[in-house]
Each structure stands twice: as structure tokens, then as C-alpha cells.
Motif scaffolding. Structure first.
Motif, mmCIF file in Angstrom:
data_model
loop_
_atom_site.group_PDB
_atom_site.id
_atom_site.type_symbol
_atom_site.label_atom_id
_atom_site.label_comp_id
_atom_site.label_asym_id
_atom_site.label_seq_id
_atom_site.Cartn_x
_atom_site.Cartn_y
_atom_site.Cartn_z
ATOM 1 N N ILE A 159 0.864 -1.176 0.000
ATOM 2 C CA ILE A 159 0.000 0.000 0.000
ATOM 3 C C ILE A 159 0.904 1.231 0.000
ATOM 4 C CG2 ILE A 159 -2.018 -1.039 1.069
ATOM 5 C CD1 ILE A 159 -1.082 -0.225 3.739
ATOM 6 N N LYS A 160 0.410 2.324 -0.548
ATOM 7 C CA LYS A 160 1.261 3.499 -0.738
ATOM 8 C C LYS A 160 0.780 4.681 0.082
ATOM 9 C CE LYS A 160 2.782 2.431 -5.444
ATOM 10 N NZ LYS A 160 2.829 2.914 -6.842
ATOM 11 N N TYR A 161 1.732 5.396 0.665
ATOM 12 C CA TYR A 161 1.503 6.691 1.297
ATOM 13 C C TYR A 161 2.297 7.703 0.471
ATOM 14 C CZ TYR A 161 0.448 3.541 5.173
ATOM 15 O OH TYR A 161 -0.039 2.531 5.939
ATOM 16 N N GLY A 162 1.649 8.304 -0.512
ATOM 17 C CA GLY A 162 2.386 9.214 -1.392
ATOM 18 C C GLY A 162 3.393 8.426 -2.212
ATOM 19 N N ASP A 163 4.691 8.766 -2.068
ATOM 20 C CA ASP A 163 5.715 8.062 -2.833
ATOM 21 C C ASP A 163 6.405 6.980 -1.988
ATOM 22 O OD1 ASP A 163 6.942 9.754 -1.087
ATOM 23 O OD2 ASP A 163 8.434 10.522 -2.485
ATOM 24 N N ILE A 164 5.827 6.670 -0.832
ATOM 25 C CA ILE A 164 6.414 5.641 0.037
ATOM 26 C C ILE A 164 5.614 4.354 -0.075
ATOM 27 C CG2 ILE A 164 6.916 4.988 2.430
ATOM 28 C CD1 ILE A 164 7.391 7.908 3.029
ATOM 29 N N LYS A 165 6.310 3.252 -0.285
ATOM 30 C CA LYS A 165 5.670 1.944 -0.351
ATOM 31 C C LYS A 165 5.743 1.270 1.016
ATOM 32 C CE LYS A 165 6.667 1.048 -5.228
ATOM 33 N NZ LYS A 165 7.356 0.142 -6.179
ATOM 34 N N HIS A 166 4.614 0.745 1.411
ATOM 35 C CA HIS A 166 4.486 0.132 2.734
ATOM 36 C C HIS A 166 4.048 -1.319 2.510
ATOM 37 C CE1 HIS A 166 3.860 0.284 7.055
ATOM 38 N NE2 HIS A 166 2.674 -0.237 6.909
ATOM 39 N N LYS A 167 4.885 -2.274 2.894
ATOM 40 C CA LYS A 167 4.578 -3.680 2.641
ATOM 41 C C LYS A 167 4.106 -4.380 3.912
ATOM 42 C CE LYS A 167 7.401 -4.597 -1.418
ATOM 43 N NZ LYS A 167 8.351 -5.525 -2.059
ATOM 44 N N ILE A 168 3.010 -5.100 3.758
ATOM 45 C CA ILE A 168 2.474 -5.880 4.872
ATOM 46 C C ILE A 168 2.191 -7.299 4.370
ATOM 47 C CG2 ILE A 168 1.545 -3.933 6.145
ATOM 48 C CD1 ILE A 168 -0.808 -6.031 4.140
ATOM 49 N N THR A 169 2.083 -8.242 5.284
ATOM 50 C CA THR A 169 1.916 -9.631 4.850
ATOM 51 C C THR A 169 0.529 -9.891 4.296
ATOM 52 O OG1 THR A 169 1.406 -10.217 7.123
ATOM 53 C CG2 THR A 169 3.643 -10.595 6.389
ATOM 54 N N GLN A 170 -0.534 -9.569 5.067
ATOM 55 C CA GLN A 170 -1.872 -9.773 4.531
ATOM 56 C C GLN A 170 -2.930 -9.201 5.456
ATOM 57 O OE1 GLN A 170 -3.231 -14.087 4.947
ATOM 58 N NE2 GLN A 170 -1.038 -14.169 5.241
ATOM 59 N N ILE A 171 -4.150 -9.110 4.916
ATOM 60 C CA ILE A 171 -5.277 -8.566 5.652
ATOM 61 C C ILE A 171 -5.982 -9.686 6.401
ATOM 62 C CG2 ILE A 171 -7.515 -7.433 5.417
ATOM 63 C CD1 ILE A 171 -6.383 -6.134 2.872
ATOM 64 N N SER A 172 -6.300 -9.434 7.661
ATOM 65 C CA SER A 172 -7.030 -10.406 8.464
ATOM 66 C C SER A 172 -8.098 -9.695 9.279
ATOM 67 C CB SER A 172 -6.076 -11.152 9.417
ATOM 68 O OG SER A 172 -5.142 -11.917 8.706
ATOM 69 N N GLU A 173 -9.036 -10.462 9.781
ATOM 70 C CA GLU A 173 -10.053 -9.915 10.665
ATOM 71 C C GLU A 173 -9.844 -10.511 12.050
ATOM 72 O OE1 GLU A 173 -14.914 -9.495 10.719
ATOM 73 O OE2 GLU A 173 -13.855 -9.866 8.841
ATOM 74 N N TYR A 174 -10.006 -9.674 13.050
ATOM 75 C CA TYR A 174 -9.813 -10.095 14.434
ATOM 76 C C TYR A 174 -11.181 -10.402 15.020
ATOM 77 C CZ TYR A 174 -8.146 -9.794 19.282
ATOM 78 O OH TYR A 174 -7.830 -10.062 20.593
ATOM 79 N N VAL A 175 -11.425 -11.640 15.391
ATOM 80 C CA VAL A 175 -12.735 -12.033 15.894
ATOM 81 C C VAL A 175 -12.611 -12.625 17.291
ATOM 82 C CG1 VAL A 175 -13.667 -12.447 13.591
ATOM 83 C CG2 VAL A 175 -12.623 -14.325 14.858
ATOM 84 N N SER A 176 -13.719 -12.617 17.982
ATOM 85 C CA SER A 176 -13.749 -13.142 19.345
ATOM 86 C C SER A 176 -15.025 -13.946 19.535
ATOM 87 C CB SER A 176 -13.700 -11.997 20.354
ATOM 88 O OG SER A 176 -13.872 -12.474 21.664
#
Length: 308
Positions: free
Chosen positions: A57-74
Motif C-alpha cells: 500500500i502506498k503513502y504518497g511516494d512511500i511503499k508500505h509492505k504488509i503480509t496480509q489482511i485479516s479480521e480479528y474475531v472473538s
């Protein structure tokens, strides 16, 4: 019990060195005809895709890498509350210097309109519109950095950084700004400053709470449209399946006669952007035949790398 799941399939994720959870869950869904070794290798490869195919995902000209999207459930409590209070009769205090689990809760409450959030302590000359409910709703890690010195004691510095970021509820899962970079402002502020545990300070909070609860019977915060005065008379007017309504705060700071969706039945998610109730994928059986689910927050899981 709380854990991370794939928002599309509700399969458990493995994080913090607990990767075996996802592998076991993967293998548990197999059939007796499956070759155990082949299945195990498949589950291992699939689990590795967590880390080998990150999302950018990008913030302007900065690339931000994350492993993956998850949902937190209880899983829901065994015994639900008998006397649930309406959000306009619940007051949550924060001193703004709130992060991790604390900010996780305060920002979630603000986003869902779950209570009146009140600020205390802080800068007595600061502006109320700058008083945030919390700072960093994320799991954090602290690293100790040591610098060599000629004397017998080295210099040590601590660095705190997020490793699990939370994002606003959006069931397309395409939010790209972490909630710790989004301002969420308190509804009210009280002049309570000395943070000392004792009968005197508790009485101050009690008195202020009574005043705020009384005020919110007729008044409200026009900048917080998510805090709704729940009234079942609105259920028929909004006419949303599995949805319940209430009155929205007017622009002049008084409760309006406009009915809006306030919350959804257990087992359904509140899609605020589309103004409807969505069937939850992750559901757990409770007492009787009812299906309940608690969807607390959307989490983006992973160690982050910043690339300019």
C-alpha cells in the motif's frame, strides 16, 4: 478466545510464531482420502504465501509492505449481558495517552458509536478538538538499541514500533491508512487533572459522569454522527433487514428526528459505508439455536517494511 482469520473464508491465521494454527486448520478440513504428506506440504506452501507474497500500500511516494489482511474475531461470552445499556448512557474516559489495547478499544468505540468518550487530564490550555481518544491501536514491539561507550555503562535507547496495524471497518478490505494516523476526537472534556487513585478523584468522575449522562438525554456532539440515540421506534422507519435504528445527532448539537441504522442483530456485520447489515462469515453457536459473532476490528497482519 480471540484470533485472526481470513475475512473471506474465516480460516484461522497463524502469527507471532504460532504458524502451526493455520497449518493444522488447513489439514483438519481434509478428507480421509487425502494423502497426509501431500496435504501437509500443500498447507506449508500455502502458509508461506503469507510472507512471500506481501501486499503493498502506498503513502504518497512511500511503499508500505504488509503480509496480509485479516479480521480479528472473538467468541461471544457464554452468558450475554442481561441489562445492556444504550451508548448514550455509557461514558468512557481517556487521557489521550492511550495506545495498544487501550487505543484499540477507544478508537473502536468512537468508530462504532458505542459510548460517549470523554477526555481528562492533558494540556489545560490545549484545544478540545485536538484531544484524541487514543494514539496507536496496534500491537507494538520494543527494541533496545545499545551504543558503545568508553565508560563502564553503554548508552541504551528504546524504540517502539507497530507490528500489527489496525484499519477502519470496511468490508471491501481496501483501507490503506492505519488508524493510528487518523484523528479521532473525544465527544466531551472535563477539568479533572490530578490522576491520583482515591475516593476524592472517584467522586469527581462520578459527578462529571452524571452531568454528561443527563446532558446527552437532549444534547449531543454534532461532529460525531456515529453516536446514535437508540429507539426501537426507528426500526420500522429505516426498514433494514436485521437492522435497528435510532436518532442521529443534528448539526446544532441536539438529537434530530432523523432515524438512522444504529446496529445489527448478532451474527451480522454493520456495513456503515453501504448502510446495511451483512451476514457474518465467522459465526459461533451460543445458547439455543442462535448464532452470534463479534467482529471487533479489521487487522492488517505482518511485519512492515518501508521502502522509499
Amino acid at each position: 478466545m480471540e484470533y485472526f482469520v481470513d475475512p473471506k473464508t474465516c480460516e484461522k491465521r497463524g502469527v507471532y510464531g504460532d504458524e502451526g494454527i493455520e497449518i493444522e486448520d488447513c489439514m483438519r478440513r481434509s478428507t480421509k482420502e487425502d494423502d497426509a504428506w501431500v496435504l501437509y506440504r500443500y498447507c506449508i506452501r500455502r502458509q508461506r504465501r503469507w510472507y512471500t507474497k506481501p501486499k503493498t500500500i502506498k503513502y504518497g511516494d512511500i511503499k508500505h509492505k504488509i503480509t496480509q489482511i485479516s479480521e480479528y474475531v472473538s467468541e461471544p461470552p457464554i452468558k450475554p449481558l442481561k441489562h445492556q445499556r444504550k451508548p448514550t448512557k455509557i461514558v468512557v474516559y481517556t487521557d489521550s495517552f492511550c495506545y495498544s489495547a487501550c487505543s484499540f478499544i477507544t478508537k473502536g468505540i468512537k468508530e462504532w458509536g458505542g459510548a460517549i468518550i470523554v477526555g481528562f487530564d492533558g494540556d489545560p490550555y490545549g484545544k478540545d478538538e485536538e484531544f484524541e481518544v487514543g494514539q496507536a491501536p496496534s500491537n507494538r514491539m520494543i527494541s533496545i538499541i545499545t551504543e558503545k561507550q568508553y565508560d563502564y555503562k553503554p548508552l541504551e535507547f528504546s524504540l517502539s514500533y507497530s507490528i500489527l496495524e489496525t484499519f477502519k471497518h470496511n468490508y471491501k478490505y481496501n483501507e490503506n491508512i492505519p488508524r493510528e494516523f487518523i484523528k479521532d476526537i473525544v465527544d466531551e472534556r472535563v477539568n479533572i487533572y490530578p490522576y491520583v487513585i482515591g475516593d476524592e478523584i472517584i467522586e469527581e468522575f462520578e459527578e462529571e459522569t452524571k452531568k454528561i449522562i443527563e446532558k446527552y438525554q437532549t444534547k449531543c456532539n454534532p461532529k460525531n454522527k456515529r453516536l446514535v440515540k437508540i429507539d426501537n421506534k426507528c426500526d420500522k422507519e429505516i426498514n433494514i433487514k436485521h437492522g435497528h435504528g435510532g436518532y442521529e445527532c443534528g448539526d446544532k448539537g441536539e438529537w434530530s428526528t432523523k432515524c438512522v441504522l444504529a446496529y445489527c442483530d448478532s451474527g451480522y456485520k454493520f456495513d456503515y459505508n453501504k448502510n446495511k447489515c451483512v451476514k457474518g462469515i465467522c459465526a459461533y453457536p451460543s445458547s439455543g439455536n442462535r448464532i452470534m459473532t463479534i467482529n471487533l476490528v479489521m487487522i492488517i497482519v505482518g511485519l512492515m517494511m518501508i521502502i522509499v
